[in-house]
Design an enzyme around this catalytic site. Sequence first.
Site, short mmCIF file in Angstrom:
data_model
loop_
_atom_site.label_atom_id
_atom_site.label_comp_id
_atom_site.label_asym_id
_atom_site.label_seq_id
_atom_site.Cartn_x
_atom_site.Cartn_y
_atom_site.Cartn_z
N ARG A 8 31.89 22.25 57.85
CA ARG A 8 30.99 23.23 58.49
C ARG A 8 30.05 22.34 59.69
O ARG A 8 29.74 21.04 59.33
CB ARG A 8 29.98 23.61 57.32
CG ARG A 8 30.70 24.32 56.40
CD ARG A 8 29.65 24.86 55.45
NE ARG A 8 30.38 25.77 54.21
CZ ARG A 8 29.69 26.33 53.22
NH1 ARG A 8 28.52 25.84 52.86
NH2 ARG A 8 30.53 26.86 52.29
N ARG A 40 28.96 17.58 45.57
CA ARG A 40 27.70 17.68 44.94
C ARG A 40 27.63 17.39 43.45
O ARG A 40 26.89 17.06 42.83
CB ARG A 40 27.08 19.05 45.30
CG ARG A 40 26.72 19.04 46.73
CD ARG A 40 25.66 20.36 47.00
NE ARG A 40 25.22 20.36 48.36
CZ ARG A 40 24.37 21.28 48.70
NH1 ARG A 40 23.68 21.91 48.16
NH2 ARG A 40 24.18 21.16 50.20
N GLU A 59 21.22 22.98 44.84
CA GLU A 59 22.29 24.01 44.94
C GLU A 59 23.63 23.37 44.64
O GLU A 59 23.94 22.35 45.33
CB GLU A 59 22.39 24.93 46.09
CG GLU A 59 23.52 25.91 46.19
CD GLU A 59 23.94 26.29 47.39
OE1 GLU A 59 24.86 26.85 47.67
OE2 GLU A 59 22.77 26.52 48.35
N ARG A 111 24.60 17.30 52.38
CA ARG A 111 24.86 18.10 53.71
C ARG A 111 25.77 17.37 54.48
O ARG A 111 25.37 16.61 55.39
CB ARG A 111 23.63 18.75 54.21
CG ARG A 111 23.69 19.79 55.08
CD ARG A 111 22.51 20.34 55.57
NE ARG A 111 21.42 20.50 54.49
CZ ARG A 111 21.19 21.78 54.04
NH1 ARG A 111 21.87 22.61 54.38
NH2 ARG A 111 20.25 22.00 53.12
N SER A 125 27.14 28.87 44.66
CA SER A 125 26.78 30.30 45.12
C SER A 125 27.77 31.36 44.73
O SER A 125 28.91 31.21 45.20
CB SER A 125 26.34 30.28 46.35
OG SER A 125 25.66 31.25 46.93
#
Length: 470
Positions: free
Chosen positions: A307, A436, A394, A322, A397
């Site tokens: 990403r 994560r 987070e 991130r 999701s």
Amino acid sequence: MHDIKAIRDDLAGFRADLLRRKPDEAAADALAARLIALDDARRTAIARAQGVQERRNAASKEIGAAMKAGDAALAEKLKQEVAELKNGMGAAEADEKAAILAFETELAAIPNRPLPDVPQGADEADNVEVRRVGDKPAFSFKPKEHFDIGEALGLMDFEAASRLSGARFVVLKGKLARLERALMQFMLDLHTEQHGYEEVAPPLLVRDQAMYGTAQLPKFKDDQFAAVGLVGVEGLRETLENIESTAEQGGDLATKLAGLPRAASFETDHFWLIPTAEVPLTNLVREQILDEATLPLRMTAGTACFRAEAGSAGRDTRGMIRQHQFSKVEMVSITTPEQSLAEHERMTQCAEEVLKRLGLAYRVVALCSGDMGFAAQKTYDLEVWLPGQDRYREISSCSVCGDFQARRMNARYRPADSKTTRFVHTLNGSGVAVGRALVAVLENYQNEDGSVTVPEVLRPYMGGLEKISR
């Protein structure tokens, strides 16, 4: 993609859902009016093209009848008309294509409509906590963040990654590299052996149509990494010659690389690095008609993900939270409309089970209408407790998308004893983000001496290792 018939049948409801996403009445009114106008123009253009074609076909038949009747004058007149219609057909078809493109471009940029039970809100501050699970660990010392732990162990190297690739990359070494691999293997085993998902090893490069099908394109193009594409031997030869010529002229590396054609230059060879395995897994059913008896389909994959993190400048600049490249185990379900809501709850519980078995405290959050992803009807986020940051972050999701993606992919199923087809419903969820999860294990299982205890469930994947020390 939305059903324009449903929108026209209930324009007030559509407008209300737009306002739930973004409370701007003027914008909602303008969008609704523009969409209907574009649809009217599309219908008119289609009808005009069809009318020209029908008249051309009829006139062609009339020529034969006139010649049979011996009316040469009428036959000649009809031939002239057919010639004119043939010329006009090109313009009519061009208008039709332009009208369809304008309409579909507008429709493709509209986010999915929230389900009625989605909390109303503008951003993450309005998300609603559903439940908390597990106890936060207690420390007799001030817990460190994961990057301090990893760097002190000598097994997490951001500086080396920066030399290789720039910011937002990491090099993991030794036992931490193995721990990341162990986490992915554990998750895949859990989902395949106990949750009924089929493991898939998909491509990491996909074409435009696949990215469009799951709604990464066109709206979120800037968040993706496009791959360099070369078409055929001639394209490769030309590129190499350009680079060699530049090098001979003493150009620098950036100038040499500027000679490489981008994938966007080639419509037939345009690839994207996947932002998540949701893209290839969901697109496995694109342009397919499935039997109802095969649903639900449940698939999982552990892959690298890529990403661009556009718009995240200054956020999580240190550490692994991130990154441009990360590993994730993805879950995708393909269901009937009647199955999708129950499947959403089930998928979320599958993701939760990963965190339970790792002994990590977490909470489940229902995202509000303004914070949901573009393609989602409803989303649950799982947020894991990170003691080093003293907050929940987070880690998964899980979203139900209804038929939003299926319409873009033309993915359908045939109900039992029916000759007609219906669009499937699609769901996707992280099961969970591996990087994560590694962060969470480091921070929750850290010891005062700098070592990290390996969670019991991961020890079989670590050759029995109980503790990672420098």
